[in-house]
Enzyme design. Structure first.
Site, short mmCIF file in Angstrom:
data_model
loop_
_atom_site.label_atom_id
_atom_site.label_comp_id
_atom_site.label_asym_id
_atom_site.label_seq_id
_atom_site.Cartn_x
_atom_site.Cartn_y
_atom_site.Cartn_z
N HIS A 81 0.81 -1.22 0.00
CA HIS A 81 0.00 0.00 0.00
C HIS A 81 0.85 1.27 0.00
CE1 HIS A 81 -2.94 -2.77 2.37
NE2 HIS A 81 -3.09 -2.93 1.07
N PRO A 82 1.82 1.44 -0.89
CA PRO A 82 2.61 2.67 -0.87
C PRO A 82 1.76 3.88 -1.27
CG PRO A 82 3.14 1.37 -2.81
CD PRO A 82 2.26 0.51 -1.95
#
Length: 567
Positions: free
Chosen positions: A503-504
């Site tokens: 989930h960057p």
């Protein structure tokens, strides 16, 4: 579409739409799947029409389009569909990956087998000095649908305070109440409509149809450990334990590509190019006028008469900005890249959730195969009661999960996987070369803040308590790891077990301060004709998986752009 249990109908239709399956092959396969002949003929006709339309558009490309969308991921699919609803808008979508017709894309529980394949950018971090100096994978989807095509198919909006916080940072129109209404419009929720949930939207959302026995045990065990159930974590209360909302329909992945992009590919004003990798943005002064990209072995240029939208994700969007001269001036000049606009925040403030892989158990009985997405139950909780919203999110995995440094573990097992969803640590992304094909430096700075370590330690102990609860007595043969440890030993294990949550965010942050990259309407500061619309614009990461918020961002961007045109 008929609700055929465990069907492959969506895959077959997409293979026709992508030119990989002819009408006869589809009709035969559909017949074997039990699809009524009339319905099969209709689906074949629609898919073949989309294929022929896209073939014609590719063979006769335009020199200019009104809008160019870079990336067909969660946000890009929305933009392509919404912008092309007006037949006056000519829209070009450039996707670096392929069509995504691998069968595992459509089987929700097999998402983990797509990681590290040709359908993944296969990025990696630099050695993480606070995580035992380990290099950690950073998977990113490389196909139509982007990460929505290789993720775990969960639908998590985020906590309403997440969005209120965004608005409070100088971003009007992003508050919790506003985004609640937009999420409702996007949803076609199997549980029916209420104050929070919507029906009739393009995205089919459902609860696990037949949850794995381990998923039931997890929720029961959470209650035995003092964590109550929440009826709907996307509704009135996020905190608590419950089954995931899943982007699954008829047993297949139903992602944003299926809900929005694929139906739009029959429009004569929407061109979708796959295997088209953008090398740089083109500028005339402060205006973005088009893009340069590689396609079919050639370098091509195409103009945008209205706007270019970067929807390439939290790694590739800042990378493309910097290789095009937009970013920290000193870093760009050091690589010989002419500076178009000095924006020091590009590539900074990189955030990701953390998974600790994992509290693993050997089962005392043979386990059924993973069901749904293979991770059907979760919970949100606060590591400290004084927090205003949950910061930890343990997830049940119906299979073992372990980092290479700690594995392997027996196949007949399961894992309770602690997650941190409000990290204090911040990382960064930098270029290594002016060459667009060079991989960037990705430093997540996992566990760089002591608060993250402590929150995860508490999450580990909560998972161990749930795993040892009566609810798991019928499954638990033994805890394989980490076992009972003191604080120092637990922290040492966490550093070796830390891995990516996929989930960057936040590398092109929205806001008004000196490190913000885009404004509240997602326009790049100081430039014209250029927006960024993906998870990179999040001022702060949301308190849960980021796919649904990325779709929200694409929807918001389309509304801003269309309002500009018609306003």
């Amino acid at each position: 579409m008929e609700r055929l249990s465990n069907s492959t109908l969506g895959l077959l239709v997409h293979q026709v739409r992508s030119g990989e399956l002819d009408r006869e092959g589809f009709l035969q396969a559909a017949k074997e799947a039990g699809v009524p002949a009339e319905r099969a003929q209709q689906l074949a006709g629609e898919a073949l029409a989309a294929w022929e339309n896209q073939r014609r558009l590719r063979e006769s490309p335009r020199e200019a389009y009104d809008f160019i969308v870079i990336g067909a991921g969660s946000a890009g699919c929305v933009l392509a569909a919404r912008l092309s609803e007006d037949p006056a808008n000519h829209v070009l979508v450039l996707e670096a990956g392929g069509s995504g017709t691998h069968p595992d894309v459509f089987i929700p529980s097999r998402w983990r087998f797509l990681l590290g394949t040709e359908l993944d950018w296969s990025y990696q971090t630099v050695p993480q000095r606070h995580a035992a100096n380990r290099v950690i994978p950073c998977p990113r989807g490389k196909m139509l649908g982007g990460c929505a095509s290789n993720n775990a198919s969960v639908w998590v909006r985020g906590h309403h305070q997440d969005f209120d916080s965004w608005a409070a940072r100088g971003n009007p129109g992003w508050d919790g109440e506003t985004v609640r209404r937009i999420f409702k419009e996007l949803e076609d929720y199997s549980g029916g409509e209420d104050e929070y949930r919507g029906v009739g939207g393009p995205l089919r959302i459902s609860r696990a149809a037949d949850p794995h026995p381990l998923a039931h045990a997890f929720i029961e065990g959470a209650q035995q450990a003092g964590v109550p159930m929440t009826r709907d974590y996307n509704g009135a209360r996020m905190e608590g334990a419950g089954f995931f909302d899943l982007c699954i329909a008829d047993g297949e992945r139903f992602n944003v590509a299926r809900g929005l992009l694929f139906p739009a590919m029959g429009r004569p004003n929407l061109t979708v190019l796959t295997h088209a990798e953008v090398t740089r943005l083109l500028f005339e002064g402060n205006r973005c006028t088009g893009v340069e990209f590689r396609h079919g072995g050639q370098v091509r240029r195409v103009r945008a008469t209205r706007e270019v939208v970067l929807s390439a994700g939290a790694i590739n969007s800042p990378k493309m900005l910097m290789q095009s001269g937009v970013g920290p001036a000193d870093e760009l000049q050091a690589l010989g890249i002419p500076v178009v606009r000095h924006l020091p925040g590009v590539g900074q403030d990189l955030q990701d959730h953390i998974l600790v892989a994992g509290i693993n158990y050997e089962s005392s009985v043979p386990l059924p195969q993973p069901r749904g997405n293979g991770a059907e139950a979760t919970l949100w909780w606060r590591s400290h009661a004084a927090l205003s919203r949950p910061d930890i999110q343990p997830v049940l995995h119906e299979f073992p999960l372990v980092t290479p440094e700690l594995g392997p573990v027996p196949d007949n097992g399961y894992a309770l996987v602690p997650g941190l969803v409000r990290p204090a640590s911040r990382g960064h992304l930098r270029l290594t070369s002016a060459d667009p094909s060079a991989r960037p430096i990705i430093d997540m700075n996992y566990l760089g803040h002591e608060a993250d370590v402590e929150a995860l330690r508490i999450a580990v102990e909560l998972c161990r308590e749930i795993g040892a609860s009566r609810a798991f007595d019928g499954f638990r043969k033994r805890e394989l790891m980490p076992g009972p440890r003191g604080r120092a030993a637990t922290v040492e294990w966490i550093r070796k077990a830390t891995t990516c949550f996929f989930h960057p965010t936040s590398t092109c942050r929205m806001g008004v301060d000196e490190r913000a990259v885009v404004d509240s309407r997602l326009r790049v500061h100081g430039l014209e004709g250029l927006r960024v619309a993906d998870a990179s614009i999040m001022p702060e990461i949301t308190s849960g998986p980021t796919n649904a918020p990325a779709i929200l961002i694409g929807e918001q961007a389309s509304r801003f752009m269309l309002a500009t045109r018609h306003g």
